[in-house]
Write a protein that holds these residues in place. Structure first.
Motif, PDB file in Angstrom:
ATOM      1  N   ILE A  65      -7.959  -3.133 -12.007  1.00 18.55           N
ATOM      2  CA  ILE A  65      -8.457  -4.014 -10.939  1.00 18.55           C
ATOM      3  C   ILE A  65      -8.066  -3.453  -9.578  1.00 18.55           C
ATOM      4  O   ILE A  65      -8.903  -3.287  -8.682  1.00 18.55           O
ATOM      5  CB  ILE A  65      -7.891  -5.439 -11.087  1.00 18.55           C
ATOM      6  N   TRP A  66      -6.790  -3.136  -9.422  1.00 16.11           N
ATOM      7  CA  TRP A  66      -6.277  -2.756  -8.109  1.00 16.11           C
ATOM      8  C   TRP A  66      -6.576  -1.311  -7.755  1.00 16.11           C
ATOM      9  O   TRP A  66      -6.681  -0.975  -6.572  1.00 16.11           O
ATOM     10  CB  TRP A  66      -4.778  -3.035  -8.054  1.00 16.11           C
ATOM     11  N   GLU A  67      -6.744  -0.453  -8.752  1.00 13.08           N
ATOM     12  CA  GLU A  67      -7.106   0.933  -8.435  1.00 13.08           C
ATOM     13  C   GLU A  67      -8.476   0.983  -7.775  1.00 13.08           C
ATOM     14  O   GLU A  67      -8.725   1.820  -6.899  1.00 13.08           O
ATOM     15  CB  GLU A  67      -7.094   1.797  -9.694  1.00 13.08           C
ATOM     16  N   SER A  68      -9.358   0.078  -8.165  1.00 13.76           N
ATOM     17  CA  SER A  68     -10.692   0.049  -7.553  1.00 13.76           C
ATOM     18  C   SER A  68     -10.652  -0.477  -6.123  1.00 13.76           C
ATOM     19  O   SER A  68     -11.612  -0.298  -5.362  1.00 13.76           O
ATOM     20  CB  SER A  68     -11.634  -0.822  -8.391  1.00 13.76           C
ATOM     21  N   LYS A  69      -9.554  -1.138  -5.740  1.00 14.21           N
ATOM     22  CA  LYS A  69      -9.414  -1.667  -4.376  1.00 14.21           C
ATOM     23  C   LYS A  69      -8.695  -0.690  -3.450  1.00 14.21           C
ATOM     24  O   LYS A  69      -8.739  -0.863  -2.236  1.00 14.21           O
ATOM     25  CB  LYS A  69      -8.645  -2.993  -4.395  1.00 14.21           C
ATOM     26  N   LEU A  70      -8.042   0.300  -4.016  1.00 15.45           N
ATOM     27  CA  LEU A  70      -7.283   1.261  -3.224  1.00 15.45           C
ATOM     28  C   LEU A  70      -8.201   2.338  -2.641  1.00 15.45           C
ATOM     29  O   LEU A  70      -9.217   2.680  -3.249  1.00 15.45           O
ATOM     30  CB  LEU A  70      -6.209   1.931  -4.085  1.00 15.45           C
ATOM     31  N   ILE A  94       1.252  -0.886  -5.215  1.00 12.67           N
ATOM     32  CA  ILE A  94       0.816   0.115  -4.242  1.00 12.67           C
ATOM     33  C   ILE A  94      -0.068  -0.531  -3.189  1.00 12.67           C
ATOM     34  O   ILE A  94       0.073  -0.270  -1.988  1.00 12.67           O
ATOM     35  CB  ILE A  94       0.069   1.270  -4.947  1.00 12.67           C
ATOM     36  N   PHE A  95      -0.982  -1.399  -3.643  1.00 19.35           N
ATOM     37  CA  PHE A  95      -1.858  -2.091  -2.690  1.00 19.35           C
ATOM     38  C   PHE A  95      -1.040  -2.949  -1.737  1.00 19.35           C
ATOM     39  O   PHE A  95      -1.286  -2.964  -0.524  1.00 19.35           O
ATOM     40  CB  PHE A  95      -2.874  -2.949  -3.437  1.00 19.35           C
ATOM     41  N   ALA A  96      -0.058  -3.665  -2.279  1.00 21.74           N
ATOM     42  CA  ALA A  96       0.791  -4.517  -1.440  1.00 21.74           C
ATOM     43  C   ALA A  96       1.563  -3.690  -0.424  1.00 21.74           C
ATOM     44  O   ALA A  96       1.714  -4.094   0.742  1.00 21.74           O
ATOM     45  CB  ALA A  96       1.752  -5.315  -2.317  1.00 21.74           C
ATOM     46  N   LYS A  97       2.060  -2.522  -0.838  1.00 19.82           N
ATOM     47  CA  LYS A  97       2.802  -1.641   0.059  1.00 19.82           C
ATOM     48  C   LYS A  97       1.915  -1.138   1.195  1.00 19.82           C
ATOM     49  O   LYS A  97       2.294  -1.171   2.373  1.00 19.82           O
ATOM     50  CB  LYS A  97       3.373  -0.463  -0.739  1.00 19.82           C
ATOM     51  N   LEU A  98       0.707  -0.703   0.852  1.00 12.89           N
ATOM     52  CA  LEU A  98      -0.175  -0.108   1.858  1.00 12.89           C
ATOM     53  C   LEU A  98      -0.858  -1.146   2.733  1.00 12.89           C
ATOM     54  O   LEU A  98      -1.347  -0.805   3.821  1.00 12.89           O
ATOM     55  CB  LEU A  98      -1.233   0.770   1.171  1.00 12.89           C
TER      56      LEU A  98
END
Length: 295
Positions: A65-70, A94-98
């Motif tokens: 899910i989140w790799e597609s949002k990065l 990773i998404f939260a960090k960035l």
């Protein structure tokens, strides 16, 4: 058949279990199915859906899910710019960090991704630019302010020759990006808790326009001019746009702000930062009152 139906109804009325009469609950939906549905939502919507129950919360952490949002360059950002390792990190983390501001290059630059679409944004502070005369306090000073994400801006008191320039080399994802200078005329202070703008040094900006320029290693170029008149208001001055087609190579951009007509002095200018963001986010800036599109 009538007897069978009657028997079924009677057994239900007597409190006996009837598998056909059971209603499905959200908890009964397979986690993989929930995760697939969530993958079609944007990050804020995913976080909202994760609050429904434990099943949705567990599904919302799926890496796919989140790799597609990065952004496609997230490994470059973490490893090359921030000095972090992606090994063992969940894509959600990773998404939260960035999605938070991350400083690099000695604190003169910040990078973050938009929480709605994962678009990469960068900001370069005034200390990360080359400013003619910045070391002579008769002309320029760095002043502290909570109105800047960097907590410091460069303030021009008076000068004949204005020249501010900088550059950035970065591995951008594919897309179209816009570049802005964030400027203000006048020096803002706080008096009895109220915002007060001192415009005593503001002069010379209505005689000749300031010139903004953008060039890239892809041979793209934009030049725009604008009279500065935003006393007491921060303005994002749109310099130009550029296109990135190959995300595997470094793109170098150069930008500048000049007013080099030496027939008159100019002063009272605050230079905060340069912003680079996807053009989709630039449209939001264009619709706000804090933006001037230069010609």
């Amino acid at each position: 058949m009538g007897a069978n139906a009657s028997s079924s109804i009677d057994s239900t009325q007597n409190g006996l279990s009837n598998p056909l009469s059971k209603s499905k609950k959200l908890e009964d939906i397979p986690e993989a199915c929930v995760a697939l549905v969530l993958s079609y939502l944007n990050p804020p919507e995913i976080c909202m859906m994760a609050r429904i129950n434990r099943a949705f919360h567990a599904a919302s952490s799926a890496d796919f899910i989140w790799e597609s949002k990065l952004p496609s360059n997230y490994k470059y950002i973490l490893e090359k710019l921030l000095g972090l390792s992606v090994t063992g990190m969940r894509k959600k983390d990773i998404f939260a960090k960035l999605s938070r501001s991350n400083s690099f290059d000695g604190g003169t630059k910040e990078i973050w991704i938009d929480r709605n679409n994962g678009g990469v944004c960068l900001a370069i502070c005034s200390k990360g630019m080359r400013i003619t005369g910045i070391d002579d306090r008769r002309y320029w000073n760095y002043i502290s302010t909570d109105e800047s994400r960097f907590q410091t801006v460069a303030y021009l008191q008076q000068m004949w020759w204005l020249e501010v320039d900088g550059d950035l080399e970065f591995q951008f994802p594919v897309g179209t990006y816009s570049l802005f200078f964030r400027l203000q005329l006048g020096r803002v202070t706080k008096r009895l808790g109220r915002r007060v703008c001192n415009s005593d040094h503001v002069h010379g900006w209505d005689i000749k326009p300031a010139q903004f320029q953008l060039t890239t290693s892809n041979n793209e170029r934009a030049i725009s001019r604008c009279y500065l008149d935003n006393v007491g208001t921060w303005i994002h001055h749109h310099v130009g746009d550029f296109v990135v087609e190959d995300p595997t190579i470094m793109t170098k951009i150069r930008f500048s702000l000049t007013q080099i007509d030496c027939t008159h002095t100019k002063g009272g200018l605050c230079v905060d930062s340069v912003l680079v963001c996807p053009i989709s986010l630039a449209e939001v800036l264009r619709s706000s009152d804090s933006l001037i599109v230069t010609k």
